[in-house]
Scaffold this motif. Structure first.
Motif, short mmCIF file in Angstrom:
data_model
loop_
_atom_site.label_atom_id
_atom_site.label_comp_id
_atom_site.label_asym_id
_atom_site.label_seq_id
_atom_site.Cartn_x
_atom_site.Cartn_y
_atom_site.Cartn_z
N ASN A 12 19.57 12.66 8.85
CA ASN A 12 19.97 13.42 10.04
C ASN A 12 19.90 14.92 9.81
O ASN A 12 20.37 15.71 10.62
CB ASN A 12 21.36 12.98 10.51
CG ASN A 12 21.26 11.63 11.23
OD1 ASN A 12 20.27 11.35 11.89
ND2 ASN A 12 22.25 10.79 11.04
N THR A 15 13.25 11.98 17.63
CA THR A 15 13.40 12.49 16.27
C THR A 15 12.45 13.67 16.10
O THR A 15 11.53 13.85 16.91
CB THR A 15 13.09 11.38 15.24
OG1 THR A 15 13.45 11.81 13.94
CG2 THR A 15 11.63 10.97 15.25
N GLN A 27 17.67 8.41 13.40
CA GLN A 27 17.43 9.41 12.36
C GLN A 27 16.90 10.67 13.05
O GLN A 27 15.86 10.62 13.71
CB GLN A 27 16.38 8.91 11.35
CG GLN A 27 16.85 7.72 10.53
CD GLN A 27 17.72 8.14 9.34
OE1 GLN A 27 17.24 8.31 8.23
NE2 GLN A 27 19.00 8.29 9.59
N LYS A 28 17.61 11.77 12.90
CA LYS A 28 17.22 12.98 13.65
C LYS A 28 15.95 13.63 13.08
O LYS A 28 15.23 14.30 13.80
CB LYS A 28 18.36 13.99 13.63
CG LYS A 28 19.56 13.54 14.46
CD LYS A 28 20.44 14.73 14.84
CE LYS A 28 21.58 14.32 15.74
NZ LYS A 28 22.69 13.68 15.00
#
Ligand code: LMR
Length: 334
Positions: free
Chosen positions: A156, A290, A225-226
Motif C-alpha cells: 500500500n 492501483t 494493493q495501492k
C-alpha cells in the motif's frame, strides 16, 4: 487424523479404480488440481491438456480439472499426489521442497533469468532435465514446465527503493529463496496458501505480495494493493507432475497419447503465457484501482545489489551443483 484417514481412503479408492483396465471399468480418470483461475496461462493449459488427452485417447481417458483450489490448497495437493488421491498437478516450482527437492528453489533466485527467452531455453535444456531427474528419485515424474512470466511486487506504499520494503509483511508462496530476498530487504516474509492471499491483503494480515500480472488480475489482488511495481525481479514457472506409480502403471499406448497431449498443451501454454500477462497488466492499469510503477535502470541496480546476498546464502539451501549448473548454462556468476 480424520483428514489423514480421509486422504488414505481416497488414495485406496483412486488406486483401485486405476488398477482396472480402461474399457471394462469406463474411462481412466485423471484428476488435475491447481490453485489458479481458469483464465490464466496455467488454467488454460490444464483445459487444453484435458481437451487433447480426451481426443487423443478416444475418450479412454477423462481429465477432470479442478481450478482455483476447489479440490486442494497448495500444501494439501502435494500430499494428495503422493497418496494417489489426485493424479496431476502443476505447482509453482517454489513449492517443491515438501517433495524433498529443495533444488527447484534455485529458480527463485532474484534477477536470475535475463528475459523470457533465457528462461525458456534454460528449462528446455540441461537445467530442466537435471531437476526432473531429482524428482524421479522421489517417486514423482515431471512431464513439462509451464511458464507464467515474471513477478511484480506490491504494497500500500510505493516500492521504488530497497529501503521501502523495511518492516513490511509480505506473503510468499513457499520458497526459502524468496523468504531470504525479502528478509535481506528488511521485510518480513510469511508463507501462505494462494487461496488465502486476497483476504490477507484486504484485512492487513500481510502488507504486500509478489506475483505475475495474470495472477494479480484474476485474484483481484490489485484491488487491495495501492501500489504495484512491475519489477520482474523473479520468475514464476510450474512443473506439471504425476505420481510415477500411477504414470508407469498406465497402458503404454495410452501413456504415449497422454505424453503427446502434454507436449502439445505445453507448447500452447508457453506460447500464450507472455501475452496473457501483457493483457492482464493492461487490464490492471485500466481498472484504475492501483498505481503501477516501473523501475529506472539505476533503481533496478539498487534492487539487484540489495538482493545479491541471497546468492551466497542459497548454497546452504539448494546446494552447489544446481548453482554451478545455472552459472554454466546462463553464463552468469553465482
Ligand atoms: C502462488 O502461490 O503465488 C502461485 O504459485 C500460484 C500459482 O500457481 O500461480
Amino acid at each position: 487424523m480424520k483428514k489423514f484417514c480421509l486422504l488414505l481412503g481416497a488414495a485406496a479408492f483412486a488406486m483401485a479404480s486405476h488398477a482396472l483396465p480402461a474399457n471394462a471399468a469406463g474411462p481412466i480418470v485423471i484428476k488435475f488440481s491447481h490453485v489458479v483461475a481458469n483464465d490464466t496461462p496455467k488454467g488454460k493449459g490444464a483445459l487444453k491438456f484435458k481437451e487433447l488427452a480426451e481426443k487423443y485417447t478416444n475418450g479412454k481417458v477423462k481429465v477432470e480439472v479442478y481450478p482455483n483450489s476447489t479440490l486442494y490448497k497448495d500444501k494439501e495437493e502435494i500430499e494428495a499426489l503422493q497418496l494417489g488421491s489426485v493424479q496431476m498437478l502443476a505447482p509453482s516450482t517454489a513449492k517443491f521442497a515438501p517433495l524433498g527437492v529443495k533444488e527447484f528453489e534455485a529458480l527463485d533466485l532474484p534477477w536470475l533469468f535475463k528475459d523470457d527467452a533465457t528462461y525458456a531455453a534454460a528449462m528446455k535444456g540441461p537445467i530442466g532435465k537435471w531437476l526432473f531427474e531429482k524428482l524421479k528419485k522421489k517417486g514423482i515424474t515431471g512431464l513439462a514446465y509451464w511458464d507464467n512470466g515474471f513477478h511484480m511486487v506490491s504494497a500500500n506504499r510505493p516500492l521504488i527503493h530497497p529501503s521501502d520494503f523495511q518492516g513490511l509483511k509480505f506473503r510468499i508462496s513457499g520458497s526459502k529463496i524468496a523468504d531470504r530476498y525479502f528478509r535481506v530487504l528488511g521485510a518480513i516474509p510469511q508463507i501462505m496458501a494462494f487461496s488465502e492471499v486476497y483476504q490477507a491483503l484486504q484485512t492487513g494480515v500481510v502488507d504486500g505480495c509478489e506475483n505475475t500480472p495474470s495472477n494479480y488480475y484474476t485474484q483481484k489482488f490489485h484491488e487491495v494493493q495501492k501500489h504495484i511495481t512491475v519489477s520482474n525481479h523473479a520468475h514464476l514457472q510450474y512443473a506439471v507432475i504425476v505420481n510415477s506409480k500411477f504414470w508407469n502403471g498406465l497402458p503404454p499406448d495410452i501413456r504415449k497419447q497422454l505424453e503427446k497431449a502434454m507436449d502439445d498443451a505445453t507448447d500452447y501454454t508457453n506460447s500464450i503465457a507472455r501475452q496473457e500477462n501483457v493483457d492482464a497488466l493492461a487490464k490492471i492499469k485500466a481498472s484504475g484501482k492501483t498505481t503501477l510503477h516501473y523501475l529506472t535502470d539505476a533503481e533496478k541496480v539498487e534492487w539487484q545489489k540489495a538482493m545479491r546476498p541471497t546468492y551466497k546464502w542459497a548454497k546452504s539451501r539448494v546446494g552447489q551443483p544446481i548453482l554451478d549448473l545455472l552459472a554454466k548454462e546462463l553464463h552468469i556468476q553465482m
